[in-house]
Write a protein that holds these residues in place. Structure first.
Motif, mmCIF file in Angstrom:
data_model
loop_
_atom_site.group_PDB
_atom_site.id
_atom_site.type_symbol
_atom_site.label_atom_id
_atom_site.label_comp_id
_atom_site.label_asym_id
_atom_site.label_seq_id
_atom_site.Cartn_x
_atom_site.Cartn_y
_atom_site.Cartn_z
ATOM 1 N N THR A 151 35.169 -15.219 -20.671
ATOM 2 C CA THR A 151 35.243 -14.920 -19.367
ATOM 3 C C THR A 151 34.698 -16.266 -18.765
ATOM 4 O OG1 THR A 151 34.769 -12.559 -19.694
ATOM 5 C CG2 THR A 151 34.005 -13.558 -17.637
ATOM 6 N N PHE A 187 34.596 -16.491 -15.183
ATOM 7 C CA PHE A 187 34.053 -16.305 -13.725
ATOM 8 C C PHE A 187 32.643 -16.085 -13.534
ATOM 9 C CE2 PHE A 187 33.926 -13.187 -9.982
ATOM 10 C CZ PHE A 187 34.005 -14.227 -9.229
ATOM 11 N N ASN A 188 32.266 -16.313 -12.408
ATOM 12 C CA ASN A 188 30.685 -16.028 -11.928
ATOM 13 C C ASN A 188 29.704 -16.410 -12.927
ATOM 14 O OD1 ASN A 188 29.078 -14.770 -10.086
ATOM 15 N ND2 ASN A 188 29.165 -12.833 -10.905
ATOM 16 N N PRO A 213 29.244 -23.264 -12.919
ATOM 17 C CA PRO A 213 30.680 -22.839 -12.805
ATOM 18 C C PRO A 213 31.446 -23.442 -14.113
ATOM 19 C CG PRO A 213 30.145 -23.805 -10.994
ATOM 20 C CD PRO A 213 28.974 -24.214 -11.713
ATOM 21 N N ARG A 263 42.637 -22.141 -12.984
ATOM 22 C CA ARG A 263 41.579 -22.799 -12.008
ATOM 23 C C ARG A 263 41.881 -22.301 -10.582
ATOM 24 N NH1 ARG A 263 43.952 -27.153 -12.340
ATOM 25 N NH2 ARG A 263 43.067 -27.910 -14.141
ATOM 26 N N LEU A 281 40.137 -18.755 -10.430
ATOM 27 C CA LEU A 281 38.392 -18.763 -10.694
ATOM 28 C C LEU A 281 38.069 -19.174 -9.150
ATOM 29 C CD1 LEU A 281 38.027 -20.413 -14.113
ATOM 30 C CD2 LEU A 281 37.476 -17.937 -13.141
ATOM 31 N N SER A 326 39.564 -18.739 -6.336
ATOM 32 C CA SER A 326 40.121 -17.796 -5.273
ATOM 33 C C SER A 326 39.044 -16.460 -5.302
ATOM 34 C CB SER A 326 41.307 -17.389 -5.035
ATOM 35 O OG SER A 326 41.754 -16.859 -6.310
ATOM 36 N N LEU A 327 38.586 -16.136 -6.380
ATOM 37 C CA LEU A 327 37.585 -14.870 -6.802
ATOM 38 C C LEU A 327 36.516 -14.839 -5.941
ATOM 39 C CD1 LEU A 327 38.439 -14.384 -10.587
ATOM 40 C CD2 LEU A 327 39.251 -13.288 -8.690
ATOM 41 N N GLN A 328 36.188 -13.746 -5.639
ATOM 42 C CA GLN A 328 34.952 -13.411 -4.873
ATOM 43 C C GLN A 328 33.938 -12.445 -5.251
ATOM 44 O OE1 GLN A 328 35.470 -13.030 -0.703
ATOM 45 N NE2 GLN A 328 37.010 -14.745 -0.603
ATOM 46 N N THR A 329 32.885 -12.443 -5.325
ATOM 47 C CA THR A 329 31.893 -11.357 -5.730
ATOM 48 C C THR A 329 30.562 -11.487 -4.918
ATOM 49 O OG1 THR A 329 30.951 -10.457 -7.670
ATOM 50 C CG2 THR A 329 31.017 -12.575 -7.534
ATOM 51 N N ALA A 345 25.328 -14.739 -10.076
ATOM 52 C CA ALA A 345 25.861 -15.524 -10.967
ATOM 53 C C ALA A 345 25.070 -15.287 -12.264
ATOM 54 C CB ALA A 345 25.871 -16.836 -10.752
#
Length: 88
Positions: A7, A9-10, A14, A57, A60, A62-65, A69
């Motif tokens: 994984t 993301f987050n 980064p 890329r 990663l 464009s993803l939001q949460t 982190a």
């Protein structure tokens, strides 16, 4: 699907370009069944890795949460502990 794809993301810090490329390479290897393609398939293989890297890329970015982190070292220690429990 592939245990070696991690994984990305987050995490803080980064994911790096090398990590994104490595996951794309592993993904293309899995799909193609080639660890190292033949000379005649090398161009198509490398193009696929580049395109998957670009798509990863973009994903990663464009993803939001709203979740905080995750720390890479903490997650790595958790993975080592799971491995110790699994393999002894």
């Amino acid at each position: 699907m592939c245990r070696n794809i991690k994984t990305l993301f987050n995490f803080e810090p980064p994911a790096t370009e090398d990590e994104i490329h490595a996951s794309a390479l592993q993904f293309v290897r899995k799909l193609s069944g080639f660890n190292k393609p033949s000379h005649s398939n090398e161009a198509a293989f490398n193009l696929a890795v580049a395109e998957v890297s670009t798509a990863a890329r973009k994903l990663l970015i464009s993803l939001q949460t709203t979740a905080p982190a995750r720390d890479r070292e903490v997650e790595a220690e958790k993975a080592r502990e799971r491995s110790r429990l699994r393999f002894g």
